[in-house]
Design a protein around this motif. Structure first.
Motif, PDB file in Angstrom:
ATOM      1  N   ALA A  78      -5.462  10.641  -3.385  1.00 44.60           N
ATOM      2  CA  ALA A  78      -5.469   9.185  -3.306  1.00 44.60           C
ATOM      3  C   ALA A  78      -4.171   8.653  -2.711  1.00 44.60           C
ATOM      4  CB  ALA A  78      -5.688   8.586  -4.701  1.00 44.60           C
ATOM      5  N   ALA A  79      -3.056   9.315  -3.017  1.00 46.91           N
ATOM      6  CA  ALA A  79      -1.763   8.862  -2.488  1.00 46.91           C
ATOM      7  C   ALA A  79      -1.766   8.855  -0.969  1.00 46.91           C
ATOM      8  CB  ALA A  79      -0.649   9.755  -3.021  1.00 46.91           C
ATOM      9  N   LEU A  80      -2.464   9.825  -0.373  1.00 44.69           N
ATOM     10  CA  LEU A  80      -2.479   9.943   1.087  1.00 44.69           C
ATOM     11  C   LEU A  80      -3.366   8.897   1.751  1.00 44.69           C
ATOM     12  CD1 LEU A  80      -2.577  13.821   1.354  1.00 44.69           C
ATOM     13  CD2 LEU A  80      -0.646  12.328   1.781  1.00 44.69           C
ATOM     14  N   ARG A  81      -4.143   8.175   0.952  1.00 46.64           N
ATOM     15  CA  ARG A  81      -4.935   7.084   1.512  1.00 46.64           C
ATOM     16  C   ARG A  81      -4.067   5.856   1.777  1.00 46.64           C
ATOM     17  NH1 ARG A  81     -10.232   7.224  -2.545  1.00 46.64           N
ATOM     18  NH2 ARG A  81     -10.942   9.328  -1.991  1.00 46.64           N
ATOM     19  N   PHE A  82      -2.922   5.788   1.110  1.00 51.66           N
ATOM     20  CA  PHE A  82      -2.091   4.585   1.176  1.00 51.66           C
ATOM     21  C   PHE A  82      -0.744   4.804   1.854  1.00 51.66           C
ATOM     22  CE2 PHE A  82      -4.745   4.285  -2.674  1.00 51.66           C
ATOM     23  CZ  PHE A  82      -5.479   3.149  -2.360  1.00 51.66           C
ATOM     24  N   ALA A  83      -0.334   6.056   2.016  1.00 52.40           N
ATOM     25  CA  ALA A  83       0.968   6.316   2.636  1.00 52.40           C
ATOM     26  C   ALA A  83       0.920   7.656   3.367  1.00 52.40           C
ATOM     27  CB  ALA A  83       2.073   6.314   1.579  1.00 52.40           C
ATOM     28  N   PRO A  84       1.657   7.801   4.480  1.00 51.81           N
ATOM     29  CA  PRO A  84       1.658   9.056   5.240  1.00 51.81           C
ATOM     30  C   PRO A  84       2.312  10.191   4.454  1.00 51.81           C
ATOM     31  CG  PRO A  84       2.551   7.232   6.537  1.00 51.81           C
ATOM     32  CD  PRO A  84       2.452   6.752   5.126  1.00 51.81           C
TER      33      PRO A  84
ATOM     34  N   ARG B  77       0.835  -1.201   0.000  1.00 51.22           N
ATOM     35  CA  ARG B  77       0.000   0.000   0.000  1.00 51.22           C
ATOM     36  C   ARG B  77       0.874   1.257   0.000  1.00 51.22           C
ATOM     37  NH1 ARG B  77      -5.363  -0.540   1.344  1.00 51.22           N
ATOM     38  NH2 ARG B  77      -5.415   1.461   2.439  1.00 51.22           N
ATOM     39  N   ILE B  78       1.994   1.205   0.717  1.00 44.30           N
ATOM     40  CA  ILE B  78       2.915   2.342   0.708  1.00 44.30           C
ATOM     41  C   ILE B  78       3.483   2.546  -0.690  1.00 44.30           C
ATOM     42  CG2 ILE B  78       5.154   3.157   1.536  1.00 44.30           C
ATOM     43  CD1 ILE B  78       4.477   2.012   4.247  1.00 44.30           C
ATOM     44  N   MET B  79       3.827   1.455  -1.362  1.00 43.83           N
ATOM     45  CA  MET B  79       4.362   1.573  -2.725  1.00 43.83           C
ATOM     46  C   MET B  79       3.313   2.147  -3.663  1.00 43.83           C
ATOM     47  SD  MET B  79       7.477   0.831  -2.561  1.00 43.83           S
ATOM     48  CE  MET B  79       7.799   0.852  -4.334  1.00 43.83           C
ATOM     49  N   LEU B  80       2.054   1.778  -3.460  1.00 41.98           N
ATOM     50  CA  LEU B  80       0.974   2.343  -4.262  1.00 41.98           C
ATOM     51  C   LEU B  80       0.856   3.845  -4.001  1.00 41.98           C
ATOM     52  CD1 LEU B  80      -1.432   2.114  -6.171  1.00 41.98           C
ATOM     53  CD2 LEU B  80      -2.840   1.399  -4.217  1.00 41.98           C
ATOM     54  N   GLY B  81       0.957   4.234  -2.735  1.00 41.74           N
ATOM     55  CA  GLY B  81       0.909   5.651  -2.399  1.00 41.74           C
ATOM     56  C   GLY B  81       2.049   6.424  -3.041  1.00 41.74           C
ATOM     57  N   LEU B  82       3.247   5.858  -3.002  1.00 40.94           N
ATOM     58  CA  LEU B  82       4.400   6.508  -3.636  1.00 40.94           C
ATOM     59  C   LEU B  82       4.197   6.628  -5.139  1.00 40.94           C
ATOM     60  CD1 LEU B  82       7.347   4.808  -1.709  1.00 40.94           C
ATOM     61  CD2 LEU B  82       6.523   7.144  -1.446  1.00 40.94           C
ATOM     62  N   GLY B  83       3.658   5.564  -5.753  1.00 42.24           N
ATOM     63  CA  GLY B  83       3.424   5.602  -7.197  1.00 42.24           C
ATOM     64  C   GLY B  83       2.401   6.661  -7.588  1.00 42.24           C
ATOM     65  N   LEU B  84       1.337   6.767  -6.796  1.00 43.25           N
ATOM     66  CA  LEU B  84       0.319   7.791  -7.063  1.00 43.25           C
ATOM     67  C   LEU B  84       0.887   9.194  -6.893  1.00 43.25           C
ATOM     68  CD1 LEU B  84      -2.769   6.136  -5.341  1.00 43.25           C
ATOM     69  CD2 LEU B  84      -2.540   6.644  -7.778  1.00 43.25           C
ATOM     70  N   ARG B  85       1.739   9.355  -5.888  1.00 48.59           N
ATOM     71  CA  ARG B  85       2.347  10.681  -5.682  1.00 48.59           C
ATOM     72  C   ARG B  85       3.250  11.052  -6.854  1.00 48.59           C
ATOM     73  NH1 ARG B  85       1.196  14.562  -1.670  1.00 48.59           N
ATOM     74  NH2 ARG B  85       2.863  16.095  -1.664  1.00 48.59           N
ATOM     75  N   LEU B  86       4.052  10.098  -7.309  1.00 46.01           N
ATOM     76  CA  LEU B  86       4.919  10.348  -8.457  1.00 46.01           C
ATOM     77  C   LEU B  86       4.100  10.681  -9.699  1.00 46.01           C
ATOM     78  CD1 LEU B  86       7.604   7.557  -7.958  1.00 46.01           C
ATOM     79  CD2 LEU B  86       8.002  10.033  -7.886  1.00 46.01           C
TER      80      LEU B  86
END
Length: 305
Positions: free
Chosen positions: A229-235, A5-14
């Motif tokens: 959406a990124a903040l739903r998966f990573a801080p 989930r953290i990797m998904l958050g990072l990917g969405l942020r990128l």
């Protein structure tokens, strides 16, 4: 929190940062085709609304857009629009890489405002980071050298200041308002004044220029969704370092579209500014852990105000 989930958050942020960088390049490109700043802002807000409505409808539902704090949204919209003038103005006045670099000073201004306005305790660690960040700004601007327009540099710094002001506003509004509600009302309330301004600057364009204007709104709206959406998966403290990838995209777009490369001084000053911002984020994270209170989306600096 699971690592996937953290990797998904990072990917969405990128992805969001790529889209925001693309929006910046489109803004600069459409201005060369005769589009006015007010016109660009209107299309940015107007064509982001469908994305926002779809986001709300798929989540809490349109009924969640009701608010008992309409005046607060009006104030946020006024400040946000002013900040957008400076944000977009910096993109128009400066090379993309330099405009992006000045945007990295947001954590510095957020620290200053937190200490001066909100009376938040700020130790010498973060004050040192603030000082280092402004040294980086001086290196990038090279005052008196004619390296970059000082007026454009000032606009870029004011833009970052307004982003920090909006971040504080959102932090306060988050006590009563959900993020989708805040984003929706900002978009809706900003359209009427921009539409009135558009009446005074409207000019004929070819279809390619109008297509670029619409693309600015669509890309900007999609970026807003990806940021949220990124903040739903990573801080926040985990995804914020991804924001500095925008310098890569800004450099690439600047070279491919406008034949411009950052000066050597930008490459010297930018890492100092980035390091100061990351240190401020890290210190805030440490303080948050000490207080045992997680950082939330309300603490997220709103990209583009």
């Amino acid at each position: 929190m699971p690592s996937d989930r953290i990797m998904l958050g990072l990917g969405l942020r990128l992805l969001a940062i790529l889209m925001l960088s693309t929006m910046g390049a489109l803004i600069k490109l459409v201005e060369t085709r005769g589009a006015h700043l007010v016109e660009i802002m209107l299309f940015r807000q107007l064509f982001a609304i469908p994305f926002i409505l779809a986001w709300v409808a798929a989540g809490a539902g349109l009924a969640s857009l009701r608010t008992r704090h309409f005046g607060m949204h009006v104030t946020r919209s006024a400040v946000g629009l002013t900040g957008m003038v400076f944000n977009f103005g910096a993109v128009l006045l400066l090379p993309l890489a330099e405009a992006t670099t000045f945007g990295f000073t947001v954590p510095i201004f957020a620290t200053l405002l937190g200490a001066l306005v909100l009376k938040e305790p700020t130790g010498w660690h973060r004050w040192g980071a603030v000082l280092a960040g402004f040294v980086g700004v001086l290196i990038v601007t090279q005052p008196g050298s004619g390296h970059i327009p000082l007026g454009g540099a000032l606009v870029g710094l004011i833009a970052a200041l307004f982003v920090a002001i909006v971040a504080i506003q959102l932090r306060q509004m988050a006590r009563t308002e959900a993020p989708p509600t805040t984003v929706f009302w900002f978009s809706i309330l900003s359209v009427p004044p921009l539409a009135i301004g558009y009446l005074f600057v409207a000019a004929p364009h070819d279809w390619q220029t109008f297509a670029l204007l619409v693309a600015i709104g669509l890309v900007g709206g999609a970026a807003q969704l990806a940021l949220t959406a990124a903040l739903r998966f990573a801080p926040v403290s985990v995804v914020v370092p991804m924001d500095y990838s925008s310098l890569i995209w800004a450099t690439l777009y600047g070279y491919l579209l406008f034949g411009a490369l950052p000066s050597p001084w930008t490459w010297v000053g930018a890492p100092i500014i980035i390091a100061s911002g990351l240190y401020i984020v890290w210190r805030e994270r440490q303080r948050g852990l000490a207080r045992s209170s997680p950082v939330t989306a309300a603490d997220e600096p709103p990209t583009g105000a």
